[in-house]
Scaffold this motif. Structure first.
Motif, PDB file in Angstrom:
ATOM      1  N   TYR A   1       0.851  -1.132   0.069  1.00  0.00           N
ATOM      2  CA  TYR A   1      -0.026   0.060  -0.214  1.00  0.00           C
ATOM      3  C   TYR A   1       0.859   1.335   0.152  1.00  0.00           C
ATOM      4  O   TYR A   1       0.495   2.184  -0.553  1.00  0.00           O
ATOM      5  N   TYR A   2       1.759   1.216   0.697  1.00  0.00           N
ATOM      6  CA  TYR A   2       2.766   2.427   0.922  1.00  0.00           C
ATOM      7  C   TYR A   2       3.578   2.657  -0.347  1.00  0.00           C
ATOM      8  O   TYR A   2       3.713   3.689  -0.881  1.00  0.00           O
ATOM      9  N   ARG A   3       3.851   1.646  -1.149  1.00  0.00           N
ATOM     10  CA  ARG A   3       4.570   1.500  -2.287  1.00  0.00           C
ATOM     11  C   ARG A   3       3.750   2.165  -3.586  1.00  0.00           C
ATOM     12  O   ARG A   3       4.375   2.905  -4.235  1.00  0.00           O
ATOM     13  N   ILE A   4       2.428   1.951  -3.474  1.00  0.00           N
ATOM     14  CA  ILE A   4       1.686   2.330  -4.722  1.00  0.00           C
ATOM     15  C   ILE A   4       1.000   3.645  -4.189  1.00  0.00           C
ATOM     16  O   ILE A   4       0.450   4.160  -5.317  1.00  0.00           O
ATOM     17  N   ASN A   5       0.854   3.902  -2.843  1.00  0.00           N
ATOM     18  CA  ASN A   5       0.245   5.296  -2.645  1.00  0.00           C
ATOM     19  C   ASN A   5       1.049   6.389  -2.716  1.00  0.00           C
ATOM     20  O   ASN A   5       1.435   7.137  -1.598  1.00  0.00           O
ATOM     21  N   VAL A   6       1.892   6.595  -3.937  1.00  0.00           N
ATOM     22  CA  VAL A   6       2.749   7.689  -4.065  1.00  0.00           C
ATOM     23  C   VAL A   6       2.056   9.150  -4.488  1.00  0.00           C
ATOM     24  O   VAL A   6       1.674  10.008  -3.980  1.00  0.00           O
ATOM     25  N   LEU A   7       1.449   8.850  -5.981  1.00  0.00           N
ATOM     26  CA  LEU A   7       0.801   9.995  -6.443  1.00  0.00           C
ATOM     27  C   LEU A   7      -0.621   9.466  -6.325  1.00  0.00           C
ATOM     28  O   LEU A   7      -1.132   8.360  -6.859  1.00  0.00           O
ATOM     29  N   ARG A   8      -1.608  10.306  -5.651  1.00  0.00           N
ATOM     30  CA  ARG A   8      -3.070   9.820  -5.623  1.00  0.00           C
ATOM     31  C   ARG A   8      -4.122  10.713  -6.480  1.00  0.00           C
ATOM     32  O   ARG A   8      -4.060  11.847  -6.294  1.00  0.00           O
ATOM     33  N   LEU A   9      -4.840  10.199  -7.173  1.00  0.00           N
ATOM     34  CA  LEU A   9      -6.065  10.852  -7.808  1.00  0.00           C
ATOM     35  C   LEU A   9      -7.620  10.173  -7.189  1.00  0.00           C
ATOM     36  O   LEU A   9      -7.561   8.932  -7.192  1.00  0.00           O
ATOM     37  N   PHE A  10      -8.465  11.302  -7.255  1.00  0.00           N
ATOM     38  CA  PHE A  10      -9.762  10.809  -6.739  1.00  0.00           C
ATOM     39  C   PHE A  10     -10.676  10.919  -7.909  1.00  0.00           C
ATOM     40  O   PHE A  10     -10.738  12.191  -8.191  1.00  0.00           O
ATOM     41  N   LEU A  11     -11.413  10.286  -8.247  1.00  0.00           N
ATOM     42  CA  LEU A  11     -12.653  10.536  -9.313  1.00  0.00           C
ATOM     43  C   LEU A  11     -13.803  10.870  -8.505  1.00  0.00           C
ATOM     44  O   LEU A  11     -14.199   9.784  -7.765  1.00  0.00           O
ATOM     45  N   PRO A  12     -14.450  11.780  -8.772  1.00  0.00           N
ATOM     46  CA  PRO A  12     -15.781  11.993  -8.092  1.00  0.00           C
ATOM     47  C   PRO A  12     -17.092  11.223  -8.532  1.00  0.00           C
ATOM     48  O   PRO A  12     -16.767  10.951  -9.780  1.00  0.00           O
ATOM     49  N   PRO A  13     -17.877  10.854  -7.823  1.00  0.00           N
ATOM     50  CA  PRO A  13     -18.858  10.202  -8.292  1.00  0.00           C
ATOM     51  C   PRO A  13     -19.828  10.903  -9.120  1.00  0.00           C
ATOM     52  O   PRO A  13     -19.814  12.181  -8.866  1.00  0.00           O
ATOM     53  N   LEU A  14     -20.630  10.427  -9.954  1.00  0.00           N
ATOM     54  CA  LEU A  14     -21.529  11.347 -10.965  1.00  0.00           C
ATOM     55  C   LEU A  14     -22.268  11.972 -10.203  1.00  0.00           C
ATOM     56  O   LEU A  14     -22.721  13.054 -10.573  1.00  0.00           O
TER      57      LEU A  14
END
Length: 472
Positions: free
Chosen positions: A294-307
């Protein structure tokens, strides 16, 4: 402190609305007409709330005059077409008078939070701009922020974690990042971790050598190795088994893989993008996902808002998708009817963009005339409007889980949504009533009952007489 302009010719309503908003911490100015509103610098306001029918010019004129400032239209005329037309002209939403105080405050809070930088923004950011974000359509603050982050993240080599509900377009984000990156000319390999059986996931990702196991008759290149030089997109990484997680972690740390049955490792140069609809932080805390991974892949984080949280993006997106479906199916131009627009903008879309796209595809196929109605979209407008008034949001997965438990109560004190009531009634009475009787009790047609069964995934049970007849 947020500033709001209230434009209403009835002084009683105008004063009541001012007091309501000021009690909630907003700064409020008043005007009785569009002309009077013109005495203010409209760009100074965070929101304009205007009646539709005003002396002189209509309230919709403020949409043009206000420029980037969002406009919430009020109407007491129960004129669906007028309200829908105002949204087509650019109003962010509409609300019917007399309005519930909580409904008004919730609408104001949502609109202001969706348009925090509206005064600084230009035309809708859609998606025909050159570059990798061309498939992403949206003008709300969350989507603009997402596009800005994609442009910043794409040129780097850092791992990206894309978060969002099912159907929000996580794979589109991965494609956009890849197209804007220096690896654009190399392969983008997409892997849905939830779609590969647990017993095959490691061999699919890492490949295998001839003779590694029964049936391994030749050497097989894994998907990670196939992405060498390019980008690997791991969708639904939260579904990855623990053993595969350990091997993936080694690949991320060392930049090398070892095929199943092989002795030597191979160097692989891959940019990693991961996506999930699950809460990986909670899963890691519960031991269901490796914390080190989790720490390895959680470097740059993007969040997509629900419709449902994207405001008037929904209507713009619907019209864009409708044009694509008309072109794809080679149909003559079809417009959205006022009732279809109301359904699209008020329905909660638990399946997000994917559900909207499929609903429009179905509607284009079913529609013979020039306009798509809400029924062709498969949306019951009465259910949607009742739940909108109540401020409820139907969660199909949660409802299905509740019904599967068989501990269904009929306590009249329960605060049930209309969808919950429908499902409970059908499940409780389908063994003792025919489909005709169920439909009559619910006040709907048998066709509507069948459609709702399909939507809520409630299979029709065979009656004892039908089972007996089939057995004989």
């Amino acid at each position: 402190m947020h500033q709001i302009l209230v434009v209403e010719d009835e002084s009683v309503i105008r004063g009541a609305l001012r007091r309501l908003l000021e009690r909630s911490g907003y700064t409020v100015e008043e005007a009785a007409s569009v002309a009077e509103a013109g005495s203010y610098n409209l760009a100074d306001f965070d929101l304009i709330i205007s009646d539709l029918r005003l002396p002189g010019a209509p309230g919709t004129d403020l949409i043009r005059k206000g420029g980037k400032v969002p406009v919430l239209i009020m109407t007491s005329y129960a004129s669906l077409r007028s309200a829908v037309d105002s949204m087509r002209m650019g109003a962010v939403d509409y609300i019917a008078k007399p309005f519930d105080h909580n409904d008004m405050l919730n609408a104001v809070k949502r609109i202001i939070s969706d348009h925090p930088q509206q005064k600084e923004q230009d035309q809708p950011a859609a998606a025909d701009e050159p570059g990798g974000t061309s498939e992403l359509v949206g003008n709300c603050a969350a989507m603009r922020k997402l596009m800005q982050h994609i442009e910043k993240f794409a040129p780097t080599e850092s791992t990206v974690l894309v978060l969002g509900e099912t159907g929000t377009g996580k794979e589109l984000v991965a494609r956009s990042i890849h197209r804007l990156s220096p690896r654009a000319g190399k392969p983008l390999v997409s892997v849905n971790c939830a779609a590969i059986p647990e017993t095959l996931i490691e061999s699919e990702l890492f490949g295998y050598e001839k003779g590694a196991f029964t049936g391994a008759n030749t050497n097989r290149t894994g998907l990670i190795e196939a992405a060498d030089g390019g980008t690997l997109f791991l969708d639904e990484i939260g579904e990855l088994p623990m053993e595969a997680q350990a091997r993936l972690l080694r690949f991320i740390q060392e930049g090398e893989i070892r095929r199943i049955g092989a002795v030597d490792s191979r160097q692989v140069n891959v940019r990693l993008i991961c996506a999930t609809h699950r809460d990986l932080h909670t899963l890691a805390a519960e031991g269901l996902f490796r914390q080190d991974l989790y720490y390895r892949i959680n470097v740059l984080r993007l969040f997509l808002p629900p419709l449902r949280e994207r405001g008037k993006d929904i209507l713009y997106l619907a019209e864009t998708l409708l044009e694509r479906q008309i072109e794809k199916l080679k149909r003559k131009p079809i417009a959205l009817s006022p009732r279809a627009i109301q359904a699209i903008t008020t329905y909660q879309w638990p399946g997000n963009v994917r559900e909207l796209e499929h609903a429009l595809e179905r509607a284009v196929i079913l529609t013979d005339g020039d306009e798509i109605d809400n029924e062709a979209l498969g949306i019951d407008l009465e259910l949607v409007n009742i739940n909108r008034i109540r401020g409820e949001r139907f969660n199909p997965a949660a409802a299905k889980k509740r019904h599967a438990s068989h501990n269904i109560t009929s306590d009249p004190q329960e605060d049930l949504s209309l969808e919950d009531y429908f499902q409970r009634f059908v499940i409780e009475h389908q063994d003792s009533m025919s489909e005709t009787e169920l439909a009559q009790k619910l006040g709907i047609s048998r066709k509507c009952l069948w459609e709702r069964r399909q939507r809520f995934d409630i299979p029709r049970k065979k009656s004892a007489s039908r089972v007996k007849k089939a057995a004989s």
